[in-house]
Structures are given as C-alpha cells and as structure tokens.
Motif scaffolding. Structure first.
Motif, PDB file in Angstrom:
ATOM      1  N   ILE A  96       0.836  -1.199   0.000  1.00 14.97           N
ATOM      2  CA  ILE A  96       0.000   0.000   0.000  1.00 14.97           C
ATOM      3  C   ILE A  96       0.871   1.249   0.000  1.00 14.97           C
ATOM      4  N   ILE A  97       1.991   1.192   0.729  1.00 19.28           N
ATOM      5  CA  ILE A  97       2.942   2.310   0.766  1.00 19.28           C
ATOM      6  C   ILE A  97       4.280   1.816   0.226  1.00 19.28           C
ATOM      7  N   GLU A  98       4.789   2.487  -0.781  1.00 16.83           N
ATOM      8  CA  GLU A  98       6.100   2.159  -1.350  1.00 16.83           C
ATOM      9  C   GLU A  98       6.949   3.420  -1.385  1.00 16.83           C
ATOM     10  N   VAL A  99       8.074   3.358  -0.721  1.00 12.25           N
ATOM     11  CA  VAL A  99       8.986   4.505  -0.634  1.00 12.25           C
ATOM     12  C   VAL A  99      10.346   4.078  -1.151  1.00 12.25           C
ATOM     13  N   LYS A 100      10.896   4.833  -2.106  1.00 10.72           N
ATOM     14  CA  LYS A 100      12.193   4.500  -2.695  1.00 10.72           C
ATOM     15  C   LYS A 100      13.101   5.721  -2.700  1.00 10.72           C
ATOM     16  N   LYS A 101      14.178   5.628  -1.924  1.00 10.68           N
ATOM     17  CA  LYS A 101      15.212   6.665  -1.865  1.00 10.68           C
ATOM     18  C   LYS A 101      14.614   8.062  -1.693  1.00 10.68           C
ATOM     19  N   LEU A 102      13.658   8.170  -0.802  1.00 17.27           N
ATOM     20  CA  LEU A 102      12.974   9.432  -0.567  1.00 17.27           C
ATOM     21  C   LEU A 102      13.855  10.337   0.301  1.00 17.27           C
ATOM     22  N   ALA A 103      14.019  11.567  -0.125  1.00 15.17           N
ATOM     23  CA  ALA A 103      14.874  12.518   0.599  1.00 15.17           C
ATOM     24  C   ALA A 103      14.207  13.887   0.657  1.00 15.17           C
ATOM     25  N   LYS A 104      14.447  14.589   1.761  1.00 17.96           N
ATOM     26  CA  LYS A 104      13.968  15.955   1.913  1.00 17.96           C
ATOM     27  C   LYS A 104      15.045  16.778   2.603  1.00 17.96           C
ATOM     28  N   VAL A 109      20.001  21.259   5.777  1.00 18.15           N
ATOM     29  CA  VAL A 109      19.580  20.255   6.766  1.00 18.15           C
ATOM     30  C   VAL A 109      18.939  19.094   6.019  1.00 18.15           C
ATOM     31  N   GLN A 110      19.511  17.915   6.193  1.00 20.69           N
ATOM     32  CA  GLN A 110      18.980  16.721   5.538  1.00 20.69           C
ATOM     33  C   GLN A 110      17.990  16.055   6.490  1.00 20.69           C
ATOM     34  N   ALA A 111      16.735  16.435   6.387  1.00 20.21           N
ATOM     35  CA  ALA A 111      15.707  15.906   7.294  1.00 20.21           C
ATOM     36  C   ALA A 111      15.458  14.421   7.043  1.00 20.21           C
ATOM     37  N   VAL A 112      15.455  14.023   5.766  1.00 18.80           N
ATOM     38  CA  VAL A 112      15.280  12.614   5.379  1.00 18.80           C
ATOM     39  C   VAL A 112      16.315  12.309   4.312  1.00 18.80           C
ATOM     40  N   LYS A 113      17.059  11.201   4.490  1.00 14.97           N
ATOM     41  CA  LYS A 113      18.160  10.865   3.585  1.00 14.97           C
ATOM     42  C   LYS A 113      17.881   9.563   2.838  1.00 14.97           C
ATOM     43  N   GLU A 115      18.669  10.455  12.381  1.00 16.17           N
ATOM     44  CA  GLU A 115      19.418  11.369  11.515  1.00 16.17           C
ATOM     45  C   GLU A 115      19.043  11.179  10.050  1.00 16.17           C
ATOM     46  N   GLY A 116      17.759  10.938   9.809  1.00 15.44           N
ATOM     47  CA  GLY A 116      17.250  10.849   8.451  1.00 15.44           C
ATOM     48  C   GLY A 116      17.454   9.527   7.765  1.00 15.44           C
ATOM     49  N   GLU A 117      18.080   8.549   8.439  1.00  9.07           N
ATOM     50  CA  GLU A 117      18.381   7.268   7.814  1.00  9.07           C
ATOM     51  C   GLU A 117      17.718   6.127   8.579  1.00  9.07           C
ATOM     52  N   PHE A 152       6.863   3.723  13.487  1.00  5.67           N
ATOM     53  CA  PHE A 152       7.912   4.510  12.830  1.00  5.67           C
ATOM     54  C   PHE A 152       8.597   5.300  13.937  1.00  5.67           C
ATOM     55  N   LEU A 153       9.762   4.821  14.370  1.00  2.00           N
ATOM     56  CA  LEU A 153      10.387   5.317  15.591  1.00  2.00           C
ATOM     57  C   LEU A 153      11.656   6.103  15.301  1.00  2.00           C
ATOM     58  N   GLY A 154      11.950   7.029  16.209  1.00  2.16           N
ATOM     59  CA  GLY A 154      13.174   7.800  16.107  1.00  2.16           C
ATOM     60  C   GLY A 154      13.175   8.928  17.116  1.00  2.16           C
ATOM     61  N   PRO A 155      14.353   9.485  17.438  1.00  2.00           N
ATOM     62  CA  PRO A 155      14.410  10.604  18.379  1.00  2.00           C
ATOM     63  C   PRO A 155      13.860  11.868  17.738  1.00  2.00           C
ATOM     64  N   ASN A 156      13.715  12.929  18.529  1.00  2.84           N
ATOM     65  CA  ASN A 156      13.283  14.205  17.982  1.00  2.84           C
ATOM     66  C   ASN A 156      14.260  14.661  16.901  1.00  2.84           C
ATOM     67  N   GLY A 157      13.723  15.109  15.777  1.00  9.08           N
ATOM     68  CA  GLY A 157      14.564  15.570  14.677  1.00  9.08           C
ATOM     69  C   GLY A 157      15.079  14.469  13.777  1.00  9.08           C
ATOM     70  N   ALA A 158      14.596  13.243  13.971  1.00 12.28           N
ATOM     71  CA  ALA A 158      15.100  12.121  13.172  1.00 12.28           C
ATOM     72  C   ALA A 158      14.549  12.105  11.756  1.00 12.28           C
TER      73      ALA A 158
END
Length: 331
Positions: A3-11, A37-41, A232-234, A55-61
């Motif tokens: 239903i959700i497909e994400v490929k090398k998505l970066a922001k 700032v690489q929010a998503v790598k 850290e976006g990864e 979908f887990l991660g610290p603040n700013g991940a």
C-alpha cells in the motif's frame, strides 16, 4: 500488496544561518549564509495492506517529515513514493479521500465550536452520504465513549477527550491508510489505554494500514508487530519489533528474591545491579551467560523466587538512538 512504497525518498531544507550582532544582521540583508539540513536521507521501505507499523526515532530524526511527504503536505527533494497507487505530493482529490493524517500536536477541530460542527464540515468536505455519516459517527463515538461530549465546545474538553474527537474526525470518511503522529502525546494513562484499545480493535476490524510514530513505547508494544527505526534521516532497522531486543540488546535481566531480609554482599560478581530492594535484586547479565549465572546463584544461595526477562524496550531504543555514527541495515 504494498500500500505504501517509498524509494530513496529525501527531503533537504536550506536554513538561514544568522550571525550575532547588528553588523552581521545588516550584511545578511545583502549576502545570506545557509546550512543544508537533511531531514530525510534517501529512505526506502514498503508497507503491506492491513499492517500497523511503528515509525520510531528521536526528535529531529525525520519521522514527521516523512509523514508529511506521504500525506502530500510537502514536496521531496528527491526519490519517489506511492500510497494506494497515488503520488502523494500530486495531491489528487481521489487520494485525499482515502487517507488520514492525525498529528497529536495539531488540531483539526474548531476550538470554540462543539466537535459535532466540525464533523458536519468533514461530511461536506468528503461528500459522505448523510445516513452513512450518522452510522459512522454513532459507531465511533460509542467505541471511544464520547457520545455525550460531541455537543460540548472543544476548548472545554480534556486533552484525552479532544484526542478522541480528533480520531473520530480522521475516520469519518473510512480511510484506507491512517498516518498517526504521536496520537497519545501528553495523555494520562487511562486516556492512553482507551486510545490504544480503540486503535487495536478498529484496525483489526477494518484492516486499515497504519503508520504510527510515538515516543511512548507502550503504544508501540500494544499496537505494532513491526518497527522502522529512523535516526538522523536514515533507516537503522526495519523488521519485527521482537527483533530489536534480540539484535540490539546484549543483556537480559534476572530478578531474584533471597531468603531472609538481606542481600549477599558479592552480587556484583554475577552481573550489574540495576535495582536493589532487599530481599529483592535485579541484575543485568550478558545473554550467553544466563544459564551459567543462574546455576551459580542457585547453587550458592537460598533463593525463593527467580525470573528472567528482557530489558525494557524503551531502554534499548534509547541506546540505539544514541548510536549516531552507526547504520544498522535490516537482515
């Protein structure tokens, strides 16, 4: 079916870097300095129909940024993503009617009006048939135990009651995908359990696909079997929730209750003491040493009760977040 497909998505964002002092401020009018700032790598993952994934991660991940990309609120710098076959940032009206985004720190209900007025507005926006709307509203208000509160101004509701109203508003149009960003943030234990119980029941009944972010590990353990960890976006981990303990925690905890009222003085030789409440004690011991340590303790001391358990999930996750330079790929 994915239903959700994400490929090398970066922001990436350009952030203005301001130096201190009036002179630097004046120079900044003509020549600005920016940090990127690489929010998503370049993250990649897939989610199947009917899955509820943490979908887990610290603040700013990069968690909230990823949800905003999947909901079409912002455009990516690079990469691709599809949700229900749609590209989110193309903002197709057909797509908007098939998903919902709930953000625990953002309100979608009118503050000074009763929640029922906002629900009627949602009915018009999504073109929901009146009879279907009323059935859905009755069902959701009963499940969340707020039927008597829909006529009360939102500002007069408690935080837990407001969150339940937000969930109702997000589900009135029967979305197939639900993106939840910190749905229990700030709620008391009773409200947290009510929201957890509702989400578990409703997701199983509707087979809705859910992507959940939360810093509250009880939410995650109660609702999800799979976790994606981003830092850290990864992506650091993508797999079963149980695997996190197996892969990233090298120790287990042994709980012991000794006979009498005192504890032996040399317990440090068997493991790290993490809790001492005579005649009870809790030790952390390397996984591979558990049989040997237990045999030695039982042979030397009179022990009335013993138990072996995993470390709390939140402790293991916190340590994983702290590994800033380590990227752990999924098996």
């Amino acid at each position: 079916m994915s239903i959700i497909e994400v490929k090398k998505l970066a922001k990436h964002y350009r952030v203005y870097r301001k130096r201190a002092g009036w002179k630097a401020s004046f120079n900044g009018l003509f020549k600005r300095e920016y940090n990127v700032v690489q929010a998503v790598k370049e993250v990649s993952f897939t989610i199947e129909r009917g899955e509820m994934v943490a979908f887990l991660g610290p603040n700013g991940a990069g968690k909230t940024t990823t949800l905003k990309l999947l909901s079409g609120l912002i455009y990516p710098t690079s990469g691709t993503a599809t949700v229900l076959g749609y590209v989110p940032w193309q903002r197709d009206n057909a797509y908007r009617k098939r998903f919902s985004l709930v953000m625990g720190q953002k309100n979608q209900l009118w503050w000074d009006l009763p929640a029922q007025e906002s629900f009627i507005l949602h009915r018009e926006i999504y073109g929901i048939d009146s009879a279907q709307f009323q059935r859905r509203l009755d069902e959701l208000t009963d499940l969340l135990e707020v039927r008597k509160l829909v006529g009360q101004p939102v500002r007069e509701l408690s935080l837990g009651e407001r969150m339940r109203m937000e969930l109702i508003a997000s589900l009135l149009h029967s979305p197939e995908v639900l993106l939840l960003d910190e749905p229990t943030i700030g709620l008391d234990v009773v409200s947290q359990r009510k929201v957890q119980g509702f989400l578990r029941h409703y997701q199983q009944e509707q087979q809705m696909t859910v992507l959940l972010t939360s810093h509250y590990m009880k939410d995650v353990e109660a609702l999800c079997r799979r976790a994606i960890i981003i830092n850290e976006g990864e992506i650091k981990h993508d797999g079963p929730l149980d695997e996190i303990l197996d892969r990233f925690s090298s120790v287990k905890q042994i709980q012991l209750q000794f006979a009498g009222t005192e504890l032996p003085e040399d317990l440090e030789r068997y493991g790290k003491i993490v809790e001492r409440m005579p005649p009870r004690v809790k030790l952390e011991v390397p996984r591979q040493d558990i049989p040997k340590v237990l045999a030695a303790l039982l042979d030397r001391y009179t022990i009335e009760d013993v138990g072996v358990q995993e470390r709390p999930l939140e402790d293991v996750i916190a340590e994983l977040f702290a590994r800033k330079d380590e990227t752990v790929s999924a098996d």
